[in-house]
Scaffold this active site. Structure first.
Site, mmCIF file in Angstrom:
data_model
loop_
_atom_site.group_PDB
_atom_site.id
_atom_site.type_symbol
_atom_site.label_atom_id
_atom_site.label_comp_id
_atom_site.label_asym_id
_atom_site.label_seq_id
_atom_site.Cartn_x
_atom_site.Cartn_y
_atom_site.Cartn_z
ATOM 1 N N GLU A 46 -25.926 -48.896 15.126
ATOM 2 C CA GLU A 46 -27.357 -48.809 14.815
ATOM 3 C C GLU A 46 -27.755 -48.244 16.014
ATOM 4 O O GLU A 46 -28.353 -48.972 16.956
ATOM 5 C CB GLU A 46 -27.916 -50.033 14.320
ATOM 6 C CG GLU A 46 -27.340 -50.686 13.000
ATOM 7 C CD GLU A 46 -27.724 -49.833 11.917
ATOM 8 O OE1 GLU A 46 -28.704 -49.115 11.821
ATOM 9 O OE2 GLU A 46 -27.138 -50.020 10.779
ATOM 10 N N CYS A 89 -37.266 -48.837 16.962
ATOM 11 C CA CYS A 89 -36.258 -47.618 16.767
ATOM 12 C C CYS A 89 -36.824 -46.686 15.921
ATOM 13 O O CYS A 89 -36.339 -45.642 16.202
ATOM 14 C CB CYS A 89 -34.981 -48.191 16.480
ATOM 15 S SG CYS A 89 -35.116 -49.288 15.077
#
Ligand code: NAD
Length: 453
Positions: free
Chosen positions: A209, A243
């Site tokens: 990720e 993010c």
């Protein structure tokens, strides 16, 4: 704790078959939920120490997400882990075909610092639901949240099942030597490469990720007031240390001024001042300096202030930014919003296509043709039309990157699959044997095979 022995003890525990039991998995999830609830004040305190995150923010962006994922799995583990009957094809007739959802084994979960609880423990919840053991390595940057997670897990679960290793690069490097059955990593693309290389040595499957520069595009047909509200929230949540935050803004020239006015108004009314409950500080001095360095004062049209003592950076808008400016060269991961104008929608999509695939992309538009072009032309991990961030909040959607922004995905059933092997098994009865596949091979057998396939 000797890391080699820890790894071997988890392997042995997994082989004992105990984690495969559905009731065992449910009991562990209930226990973890109880521990998180009982320790909420500690969790709030530690994250406040680390980056002045308020209880409201911590509850909505960390704890509530973990509670909801635990509830999802408590309700769905039995269904998700049930063997699935699959139709048997003619060539195998008669027979039974099934898929078994098998836990992978001993997993390593490495977390990032920006949402330290959920980015570390959400994969743990998922791994446990799928029947695995976990060695957990939170980010060392928020030292207090790392310590609290270690206390909660290590004081209450046996190390052969779940264990938090505290430490930094040295410990992670050591941990990466072992042949796990799965590595789940959240963090930068740079470290993602290191993890992937280490995993490759043992042929360990990974979920990565990662990050990237996520664009937000505002076209002239958008509801500008709504766009301003949703962009400001998504950008300055966690002071831009998210993010999937919109990294930079691409706005159609004819609405640029109006949109920037509305964005400014929205920032003002959100009270993102130093010490506000609505805002957080930058995680550490290094990141503070990295972000401050990207501020080009000649382009600042709002904000630009900062305080080194409190690690506060004011929400900052930089206008007339060029593609080659410093702020456009790396993921900002801070509260700066560079703005670039455009006149041709398709051209701007082509420009985005020329960069690495981002983790997210956002479009504000009310034109169906543009929406369709955005979705079909661009490749990105996940995104929204007329919103920011919120695709992450639906656990029925997979969450993950593509290309440089990651490999694989999780959340809900997608996470369950990421931590499971889908094992196909075909069962043949002893009766009903056709001799087609056995020698001697003849033309007439071949004709039959042709018909059956
Ligand atoms: P990072 O890559 O610096 O650190 C992540 C983890 O890797 C930490 O646990 C750290 O201890 C470890 N690590 C650091 N250097 C290492 C090395 N040389 N060898 C082995 N391990 C090492 O990332 P970060 O600063 O914690 O997080 C910021 C990045 O993560 C941003 O790029 C952001 O976009 C990305 N991110 C992605 C997601 C997502 O879900 N896709 C979520 C949050 C953050």
């Amino acid at each position: 704790m000797n890391l080699q022995s820890l790894f071997q003890s988890q392997q042995a525990f997994f082989r004992s078959q105990q984690t495969k039991d559905i009731d065992f998995r449910k009991r562990q999830l209930l226990k973890l939920k109880g521990l998180l609830k009982a320790n909420e004040e500690k969790l709030y305190g530690a994250i406040y120490e680390d980056f002045a995150k308020s209880k409201f923010d911590t509850y909505t962006t960390e704890l509530s997400i973990m509670y909801s994922e635990i509830e999802y799995f408590l309700k769905n583990i039995s269904r998700l882990s049930k063997q699935e009957k699959i139709k048997t094809n003619m060539i195998n007739f008669p027979g039974k075909s099934r898929i078994y959802y098998e836990p992978l084994g001993c997993t390593l979960i490495i977390g990032a610092w920006n949402y330290p609880y959920q980015l570390t423990l959400l994969p743990v919840i998922t791994a446990v639901a799928a029947g695995n053991t976990c060695i957990i390595k939170p980010s060392e940057l928020p030292a207090n949240t790392m310590r609290v997670m270690a206390e909660i897990i290590n004081d209450n679960f046996p190390p052969e099942f779940l264990y938090v290793v505290q430490g930094g690069v040295e410990e992670t490097t050591e941990l990466l030597k072992f042949p796990y059955d799965k590595i789940f990593f959240t963090g930068s693309t740079k470290v993602g490469r290191i993890v992937y290389e280490a995993a490759a040595r043992n042929l360990t499957p990974v979920t990565l990720e990662l990050g990237g520069k996520s664009p937000v595009i505002v076209a002239k047909s958008a509801d500008l007031r709504i766009a301003a509200k949703r962009i400001v929230w998504g950008k300055f949540l966690n002071a831009g240390q998210t993010c999937i935050a919109p990294d930079y803004l691409l706005v159609e020239e004819c609405v640029r001024e109006r949109l920037l006015d509305l964005i400014t108004e929205r920032i003002e009314s959100s009270n993102y001042v130093d010490g506000s409950e609505n805002y957080v500080k930058i995680i550490n001095k290094r990141n503070f300096e990295r972000v401050v360095k990207m501020i080009d004062s000649t382009k600042v049209v709002y904000g630009g202030g900062f305080n080194q003592e409190t690690l506060y950076i004011q929400p900052t808008i930089m206008d007339n930014v060029g593609w080659s400016d410093a702020v456009m060269q790396e993921e900002i991961f801070g509260p700066l919003l560079p703005v670039i104008g455009f006149t041709d929608f398709e051209e701007v999509l082509d420009k985005i296509l020329s960069f690495e695939k981002p983790l997210s992309a956002y479009l504000f538009s009310n034109e169906e043709k543009q929406k369709s072009s955005f979705v079909n032309k661009l490749s990105f991990g996940g995104g929204c039309i007329n919103d920011t961030i919120m695709h992450i909040a639906n656990d029925k959607l997979p969450f993950g990157g593509v290309g440089n922004s990651g490999i694989g995905n999780y959340h809900g059933k997608f996470g369950f699959m990421a931590f499971s092997h889908q094992k196909p098994v075909f069962e043949k009865p002893n009766k009903g044997e056709f001799d087609l596949k056995y020698p001697p091979y003849t033309d007439s057998k071949k004709k039959w095979v042709d018909k059956l396939v």
